[in-house]
Motif scaffolding. Structure first.
Motif, short mmCIF file in Angstrom:
data_model
loop_
_atom_site.label_atom_id
_atom_site.label_comp_id
_atom_site.label_asym_id
_atom_site.label_seq_id
_atom_site.Cartn_x
_atom_site.Cartn_y
_atom_site.Cartn_z
N ASP A 166 -19.36 -42.08 94.88
CA ASP A 166 -20.54 -41.99 95.75
C ASP A 166 -21.78 -42.54 95.05
OD1 ASP A 166 -21.91 -40.97 98.19
OD2 ASP A 166 -22.92 -39.72 96.71
N LEU A 167 -21.96 -42.19 93.79
CA LEU A 167 -23.11 -42.67 93.03
C LEU A 167 -23.06 -44.18 92.85
CD1 LEU A 167 -23.34 -39.94 90.23
CD2 LEU A 167 -24.96 -40.32 92.10
N ILE A 198 -11.14 -48.95 90.81
CA ILE A 198 -9.72 -48.84 91.18
C ILE A 198 -9.52 -47.67 92.14
CG2 ILE A 198 -7.39 -48.41 90.30
CD1 ILE A 198 -8.33 -49.72 87.66
N VAL A 199 -10.16 -46.54 91.80
CA VAL A 199 -10.05 -45.34 92.65
C VAL A 199 -10.65 -45.62 94.03
CG1 VAL A 199 -10.81 -42.95 92.93
CG2 VAL A 199 -10.10 -43.78 90.68
N GLU A 200 -11.77 -46.33 94.05
CA GLU A 200 -12.45 -46.65 95.30
C GLU A 200 -11.57 -47.50 96.21
OE1 GLU A 200 -16.86 -48.31 96.67
OE2 GLU A 200 -16.19 -48.50 94.60
N GLY A 212 -11.12 -42.28 103.06
CA GLY A 212 -10.82 -41.29 102.03
C GLY A 212 -12.04 -40.90 101.23
N ILE A 213 -12.85 -41.89 100.90
CA ILE A 213 -14.08 -41.63 100.15
C ILE A 213 -15.03 -40.77 100.97
CG2 ILE A 213 -16.17 -42.71 99.21
CD1 ILE A 213 -14.37 -45.09 98.42
#
Length: 201
Positions: free
Chosen positions: A30-31, A153-155, A162-163
């Motif tokens: 988010d940041l 990668i997570v994003e 999902g985020i």
């Protein structure tokens, strides 16, 4: 110097649980969306330097300003509360447009080097050798660096939906953590003040 594998592992586990960089992944994503690039090395090094400095000088430094650990933790809880409100309600309160973006504030402080980790290193000094605490800090901040490097990668893996869901859920969790941190340390401050008030009366 007396390095102890058992002490390093024990201190590492305590600090890993307190820093909880894995649980902070949704916050980091988010940041990044709001503040641009996360400079993983810069954030990790700053947090490590701050934590090592606090290990040596923390209580004395705060004492110079007449501030105790509880008051410091209460101040940190306000920052975490604002971040939780931003995530849960989808609004922007804190502006991350400085030259360091989000790398220094709020990632290096208070997410990584925050009230919980400050209190922990002070407590660990009473139980473990200083060199073992520093070794545990270095290992933890190396993991922090790896996680910060992996946010892209997570994003991509989570996707926009999902985020969005994780942002709301962890916003509420962050609010709960900040309230708990505030209430716990307010209680500590009140218990400290009561004897002083009795003496005055």
């Amino acid at each position: 110097m007396h390095f102890s594998f058992i002490e390093i592992v024990s201190a590492f586990m305590v600090l890993f649980a307190v820093i909880d960089i894995i649980g902070a992944i949704p916050i980091l994503v988010d940041l990044k969306k709001k503040g641009g690039e996360i400079k993983a090395l810069k954030a990790s090094v700053v947090a490590l330097v701050v934590l090592i400095g606090f290990t040596f000088l923390g209580e004395k430094l705060l004492g110079l300003f007449g501030v105790d650990i509880s008051s410091f933790a209460i101040a940190g809880s306000f920052i975490l509360f604002i971040m939780g409100v931003e995530m849960a309600l989808g609004i922007e309160i804190i502006k991350y447009d400085g030259p360091s973006g989000v790398s220094i504030v709020p990632i290096a402080f208070p997410l990584v080097a925050g009230a919980g980790s400050f209190t922990s290193v002070v407590a660990l000094r009473a139980e473990y050798a200083l060199e073992n605490i520093i070794a545990a800090l270095v290992l933890n901040l190396f993991i922090v660096y790896l996680v910060l490097r992996s946010t892209s990668i997570v994003e991509r893996f989570l996707g926009e939906g999902g985020i969005h869901i994780l942002r709301k859920v962890f916003g509420i969790i962050l609010l709960a953590i900040s309230v708990k941190l505030f209430m716990t340390n307010v209680a500590v401050s009140i218990r400290t003040l009561i004897p002083m008030i009795k003496e005055v009366l």
